[in-house]
Design a protein around this motif. Structure first.
Motif, short mmCIF file in Angstrom:
data_model
loop_
_atom_site.label_atom_id
_atom_site.label_comp_id
_atom_site.label_asym_id
_atom_site.label_seq_id
_atom_site.Cartn_x
_atom_site.Cartn_y
_atom_site.Cartn_z
N SER A 1 0.77 -1.13 -0.03
CA SER A 1 0.00 -0.03 0.00
C SER A 1 0.78 1.31 -0.08
CB SER A 1 -1.05 0.10 1.36
OG SER A 1 -1.87 -1.04 1.36
N SER A 2 0.46 2.30 -0.73
CA SER A 2 0.95 3.48 -0.50
C SER A 2 0.13 4.61 -0.20
CB SER A 2 1.52 4.04 -2.06
OG SER A 2 0.27 4.42 -2.82
N LEU A 3 0.61 5.61 0.87
CA LEU A 3 -0.26 6.58 1.42
C LEU A 3 0.30 7.88 0.99
CD1 LEU A 3 -0.02 4.55 4.73
CD2 LEU A 3 -2.12 4.72 3.44
N THR A 4 -0.56 8.71 0.54
CA THR A 4 -0.19 10.01 -0.07
C THR A 4 -1.06 11.12 0.22
OG1 THR A 4 0.76 8.83 -1.79
CG2 THR A 4 0.67 10.92 -2.02
N PRO A 5 -0.47 12.25 1.12
CA PRO A 5 -1.23 13.28 1.21
C PRO A 5 -0.55 14.27 0.05
CG PRO A 5 0.57 13.06 2.81
CD PRO A 5 0.65 12.00 2.16
N GLY A 6 -1.61 14.96 -0.46
CA GLY A 6 -1.21 15.91 -1.51
C GLY A 6 -1.49 17.64 -1.11
N PHE A 7 -0.81 18.57 -1.59
CA PHE A 7 -1.08 19.63 -1.04
C PHE A 7 -1.00 20.90 -2.28
CE2 PHE A 7 1.34 17.28 2.53
CZ PHE A 7 0.10 17.33 3.30
N ALA A 8 -1.99 21.48 -2.46
CA ALA A 8 -1.77 22.43 -3.70
C ALA A 8 -0.59 23.39 -3.36
CB ALA A 8 -3.31 23.30 -3.68
N LEU A 9 0.17 23.52 -4.64
CA LEU A 9 1.41 24.34 -4.58
C LEU A 9 0.77 25.78 -4.88
CD1 LEU A 9 4.41 23.58 -4.29
CD2 LEU A 9 4.41 23.64 -6.59
N ASN A 10 0.43 26.49 -3.90
CA ASN A 10 0.15 27.89 -3.77
C ASN A 10 1.06 28.73 -3.09
OD1 ASN A 10 -0.52 27.15 -1.23
ND2 ASN A 10 -2.71 26.80 -1.62
N ASP A 11 0.66 29.93 -2.70
CA ASP A 11 1.75 30.86 -2.19
C ASP A 11 1.96 30.60 -0.61
OD1 ASP A 11 2.16 32.43 -4.31
OD2 ASP A 11 0.60 33.83 -4.01
N ARG A 12 0.88 30.16 0.02
CA ARG A 12 0.73 29.55 1.46
C ARG A 12 1.73 28.42 1.57
NH1 ARG A 12 0.79 30.98 6.45
NH2 ARG A 12 -0.23 29.50 7.87
N LEU A 13 1.89 27.46 0.66
CA LEU A 13 2.59 26.30 0.81
C LEU A 13 3.96 26.54 0.70
CD1 LEU A 13 2.17 23.20 1.52
CD2 LEU A 13 2.43 22.85 -1.00
N LYS A 14 4.10 27.74 -0.23
CA LYS A 14 5.56 28.03 -0.47
C LYS A 14 6.27 28.67 0.63
CE LYS A 14 4.84 28.42 -5.51
NZ LYS A 14 4.34 29.22 -6.54
N THR A 15 5.32 29.51 1.39
CA THR A 15 6.06 29.96 2.70
C THR A 15 6.33 29.07 3.89
OG1 THR A 15 3.96 30.46 3.74
CG2 THR A 15 4.75 32.05 2.03
N LEU A 16 5.80 27.98 3.75
CA LEU A 16 5.91 27.04 4.68
C LEU A 16 7.11 25.79 4.54
CD1 LEU A 16 2.08 26.39 5.78
CD2 LEU A 16 3.51 27.47 7.17
N VAL A 17 7.09 25.41 3.39
CA VAL A 17 7.82 24.38 3.03
C VAL A 17 9.17 24.93 2.34
CG1 VAL A 17 7.92 22.19 1.51
CG2 VAL A 17 5.64 22.87 2.49
N GLY A 18 10.03 24.49 2.73
CA GLY A 18 11.50 24.95 2.53
C GLY A 18 12.20 24.18 1.33
N PHE A 19 11.77 23.11 1.15
CA PHE A 19 12.68 22.14 0.14
C PHE A 19 11.89 22.16 -1.68
CE2 PHE A 19 9.76 19.33 2.23
CZ PHE A 19 9.18 18.69 1.42
N LEU A 20 10.89 23.11 -1.61
CA LEU A 20 10.20 23.06 -2.73
C LEU A 20 11.04 23.27 -4.25
CD1 LEU A 20 6.77 24.65 -1.83
CD2 LEU A 20 7.22 22.28 -2.41
N ASP A 21 12.30 23.81 -3.85
CA ASP A 21 12.97 24.38 -4.95
C ASP A 21 14.39 23.29 -5.02
OD1 ASP A 21 11.67 26.59 -5.93
OD2 ASP A 21 12.65 27.77 -4.47
N ASP A 22 14.23 22.29 -4.20
CA ASP A 22 15.48 21.30 -4.29
C ASP A 22 15.51 20.52 -5.54
OD1 ASP A 22 17.11 19.18 -3.70
OD2 ASP A 22 16.58 18.81 -1.71
N PRO A 23 16.55 20.47 -5.99
CA PRO A 23 16.68 19.99 -7.74
C PRO A 23 16.45 18.43 -7.54
CG PRO A 23 18.56 21.34 -7.20
CD PRO A 23 17.90 21.50 -5.82
N ALA A 24 16.51 17.91 -6.24
CA ALA A 24 16.35 16.49 -6.32
C ALA A 24 15.03 16.14 -5.88
CB ALA A 24 17.08 15.93 -4.76
N LEU A 25 13.78 17.07 -5.89
CA LEU A 25 12.56 16.75 -5.76
C LEU A 25 12.23 16.46 -7.19
CD1 LEU A 25 9.97 16.72 -4.09
CD2 LEU A 25 9.74 19.21 -4.32
N MET A 26 11.27 15.10 -7.25
CA MET A 26 10.59 14.59 -8.48
C MET A 26 9.78 15.75 -9.01
SD MET A 26 9.44 10.89 -9.44
CE MET A 26 8.97 10.72 -7.69
N ARG A 27 9.70 15.98 -10.48
CA ARG A 27 8.83 16.84 -11.01
C ARG A 27 8.20 15.95 -12.14
NH1 ARG A 27 11.89 20.10 -8.18
NH2 ARG A 27 11.22 22.05 -7.37
#
Length: 198
Positions: free
Chosen positions: A123-149
């Motif tokens: 089984s996989s369990l996945t929360p997903g969060f809309a990539l909006n301005d609010r999330l960008k202020t809270l999550v510091g690794f969104l620009d990490d090149p290692a993050l899969m896109r």
């Protein structure tokens, strides 16, 4: 998760609750997929969301997009198990998912493990969060090149991407929609031609 002896499911549910209640993240979802290992078959078994989402409306007979980290992590886990290289710990992967033909982008964080042990499926369990301005202020690794896109869609049957290496089924619904669209555009010209002949 280990400190509190929490299962991946409880841990991910709590993350979803904390993000909503304490961090003001209003657009989120939670998905659980089960992978019946023999044959390899992905089935959504839980869905919760607080936003209008452009997915998860396909028929149970359709093939969900395997570009989703929710499914690719299950494939990774299955390969490790088949090679006797899995150590029993939950796998964790993250992804920024861009939905084809929309402006919707989500941060997905997925955990996968056998569930329950000895029953022949993962089984996989996945929360997903809309990539909006609010999330960008809270999550510091969104620009990490290692993050899969990845560009993702709902199901293979509904997807227009022709060069998809992960495709598991032909885009039959998308092709039918395109034929119907072309037909609707063609019908007025037939009416005009018929009127001119009269």
């Amino acid at each position: 998760m280990n400190t509190f002896d929490a299962t991946p499911e409880i841990f991910m549910h709590r993350i979803s609750n904390i993000m909503y209640r304490h961090f003001g993240i209003q657009e989120l979802f939670f998905l659980r997929f089960d992978d019946v290992l023999n044959p390899n078959s992905f089935k959504p078994t839980q869905e919760m969301h607080t936003a209008k989402l452009p997915f998860m409306h396909g028929s149970v007979n359709e093939h969900y997009c395997r570009r989703w980290v929710s499914l690719s992590i299950l494939e990774d886990l299955g390969r490790l198990q088949a090679a006797y290289q899995w150590d029993g710990a939950a796998l964790c992967q993250a992804q920024i998912a861009d939905f084809v033909d929309t402006s919707n982008r989500y941060l997905l964080i997925s955990l996968a493990r056998d569930s329950p042990p000895g029953h022949g499926y993962n089984s996989s369990l996945t929360p997903g969060f809309a990539l909006n301005d609010r999330l960008k202020t809270l999550v510091g690794f969104l620009d990490d090149p290692a993050l899969m896109r990845k560009e993702v869609n709902e199901t293979c049957e509904r997807c227009r991407l022709h060069d998809c290496a992960e495709r598991s089924w032909a885009p039959v619904i998308w092709q039918r929609m395109q034929r119907n669209k072309a037909l609707k555009q063609f019908i007025p010209s037939l009416r005009t031609a018929y009127s001119d002949k009269r």
